[in-house]
Design an enzyme around this catalytic site. Structure first.
Site, PDB file in Angstrom:
ATOM      1  N   CYS A 137       0.818  -1.216   0.000  1.00 13.78           N
ATOM      2  CA  CYS A 137       0.000   0.000   0.000  1.00 13.78           C
ATOM      3  C   CYS A 137       0.852   1.267   0.000  1.00 13.78           C
ATOM      4  CB  CYS A 137      -0.963   0.007   1.175  1.00 13.78           C
ATOM      5  SG  CYS A 137      -0.168  -0.197   2.780  1.00 13.78           S
ATOM      6  N   HIS A 166      -2.337   1.167   6.882  1.00 12.45           N
ATOM      7  CA  HIS A 166      -2.728   1.313   5.486  1.00 12.45           C
ATOM      8  C   HIS A 166      -2.427   2.740   5.040  1.00 12.45           C
ATOM      9  CE1 HIS A 166      -4.644   0.483   1.753  1.00 12.45           C
ATOM     10  NE2 HIS A 166      -5.617   1.346   1.936  1.00 12.45           N
TER      11      HIS A 166
END
Length: 431
Positions: free
Chosen positions: A100, A184
């Site tokens: 990510c 994330h």
């Protein structure tokens, strides 16, 4: 692009996506190093500690990366969303675990038209221009160049092991071992007249708001932070520290590299000084030293020198450097004689200020490189060999027995060990 096709049906999905991505830290130095490894020039990443105008407007960020700690139960939006404007945004889905960080960075960079992406990323941008987000995600995950750049910043040397996904819940005894902080990364960028949220786990780019338009020039990105600020406040409120004792998010900004700007400023002052001193010599053949500041005259010898460059002219970085230098030369040629000493004083003062910034950036770059080496160097062979040498010399047992005490009852040496911490240290992992 290096997208590997597999002939074995059992591992076809893993082979198509490419090799595994490692976990990297949400640190501005790590992201800046990743930018350089990807071939991007003229940019760096800095951390923002407040989103108010006084903390962000002077940075003029090209984009933002929001890192937050999420849970395993968070859902992603996989539904079909029809948005014609979103189709013009370069957006790639995240198809690999722990990728990510690179996805968020690329989703922002490939929507910045005036950024020098380098050859590899420019080819990726052109090759995937007409692809869907899923196919772009395959291009990113399957690129060995991107994966190697990403994995080179991992805290452990060597490629990460492939992970096999499982839906089985860990037992109670294994809860501590499986307790992980899952992080994330999502990006925010102004593009095509709007501000977009780019989350690789979502189906498409999400519109945050529209940009203001300037008369005759269309939408402007100057005030895009005013558009994204409410969305960031909402995100920060959701992921504020609750039961934990630490902040669960941080915000990174992609900005112009300060060293390049400050170095070009110093180079411009070097050339300006030469032009001014030529005019001063012509205007005051008997000598002009008494016309300028004594303090600045004494400082001029060191004002134009840095730890990396001498006082002589060096190579600039900006493409428009030559045009700006010519404009300044013309200004100096047309300048009145009485204003020349004042202009020389201002030139030296500006050089001193630029030198301070250059030296600060050099020190920061050295510290970042040191941290990178400490993070990625494999110390295990050295430690193993060191222990073996101590054993061969008969010093290992003596070293281990230094921290022992006698137990009166057992009459045996008892090794003192530090008390175990309450709870296991949670591992950090990107999702």
């Amino acid at each position: 692009m290096d997208i590997r096709q597999s002939s074995r049906s059992a591992d076809s999905a893993d082979e198509l996506v490419g090799g595994p991505f490692a976990v990297i830290e949400s640190d501005p130095g790590v992201f800046t190093t990743l930018l350089h490894k990807l071939g991007v020039r003229g940019l760096e990443v800095t951390e923002i500690y407040d989103i108010e105008p006084w903390a962000t407007d002077h940075l003029n960020p090209h984009g933002l990366i929001f890192c937050y700690m999420c849970s395993n139960t968070e859902e992603t939006n996989t539904g079909e969303i029809e948005d014609e404007d979103a189709e013009r945004v370069w957006f790639a889905n995240q198809l690999s675990d722990d990728a990510c960080a690179s996805h968020a960075l690329l989703n922002v960079l490939l929507n910045c038209p005036h950024v020098d992406l380098g050859e590899e990323l420019r080819e990726l941008q052109v090759a995937t221009a007409e692809m869907s987000p899923v196919m772009r995600g395959l291009g990113v995950s399957g690129s060995r160049f991107i994966r190697d750049a990403h994995n080179s910043l991992a805290s452990r040397k060597g490629p990460p092991a492939k992970k096999r996904k499982t839906t089985a819940s860990p037992s109670k005894a294994d809860n501590d071992d499986h307790l992980q902080e899952q992080y994330h990364f999502i990006g925010y960028v102004p593009a095509h007249g709007k501000v977009w949220e780019l989350d690789g786990l979502q189906h498409t780019a999400i519109e945050v708001g529209e940009l203001d338009s300037e008369p005759g020039s269309g939408p402007s990105t100057k005030g895009w932070m005013n558009v994204v600020r409410p969305a960031l406040r909402m995100k920060m409120h959701v992921y504020m520290a609750s039961e934990s004792d630490h902040v669960r998010y941080n915000l990174l900004a992609i900005v112009d590299e300060k060293y390049l700007c400050a170095s070009d400023e110093l180079e411009m002052r070097k050339r300006e000084r030469q032009a001014l001193e030529r005019r001063l010599q012509e205007a005051y053949p008997e000598g002009w030293a008494d016309k300028v500041s004594d303090v600045l005259l004494a400082s001029a010898a060191e004002a134009f020198t840095t730890s990396l460059r001498p006082s002589t002219e060096g190579l600039p970085f900006a493409a428009d450097f030559g045009a700006r230098k010519m404009d300044r030369d013309l200004e100096i040629l047309d300048m009145a004689v009485r204003k020349l000493p004042e202009a020389w004083n201002a030139c030296v003062e500006a050089a001193l200020a630029a030198k301070v910034v250059v030296e600060e950036e050099i020190a920061k770059a050295r510290e970042t490189q040191t941290d990178h080496i400490k993070r990625t160097f494999d110390y295990e062979p050295f430690i193993t060999q060191f222990i073996m040498c101590m054993h061969d010399e008969g010093l290992l047992e003596a070293a281990m027995s230094r921290g022992t005490i006698k137990d009166d009852d057992a009459q045996e040496p008892v090794v003192k060990t530090p008390a175990k911490r309450a709870g296991r240290r949670r591992r950090r992992r990107d999702v």
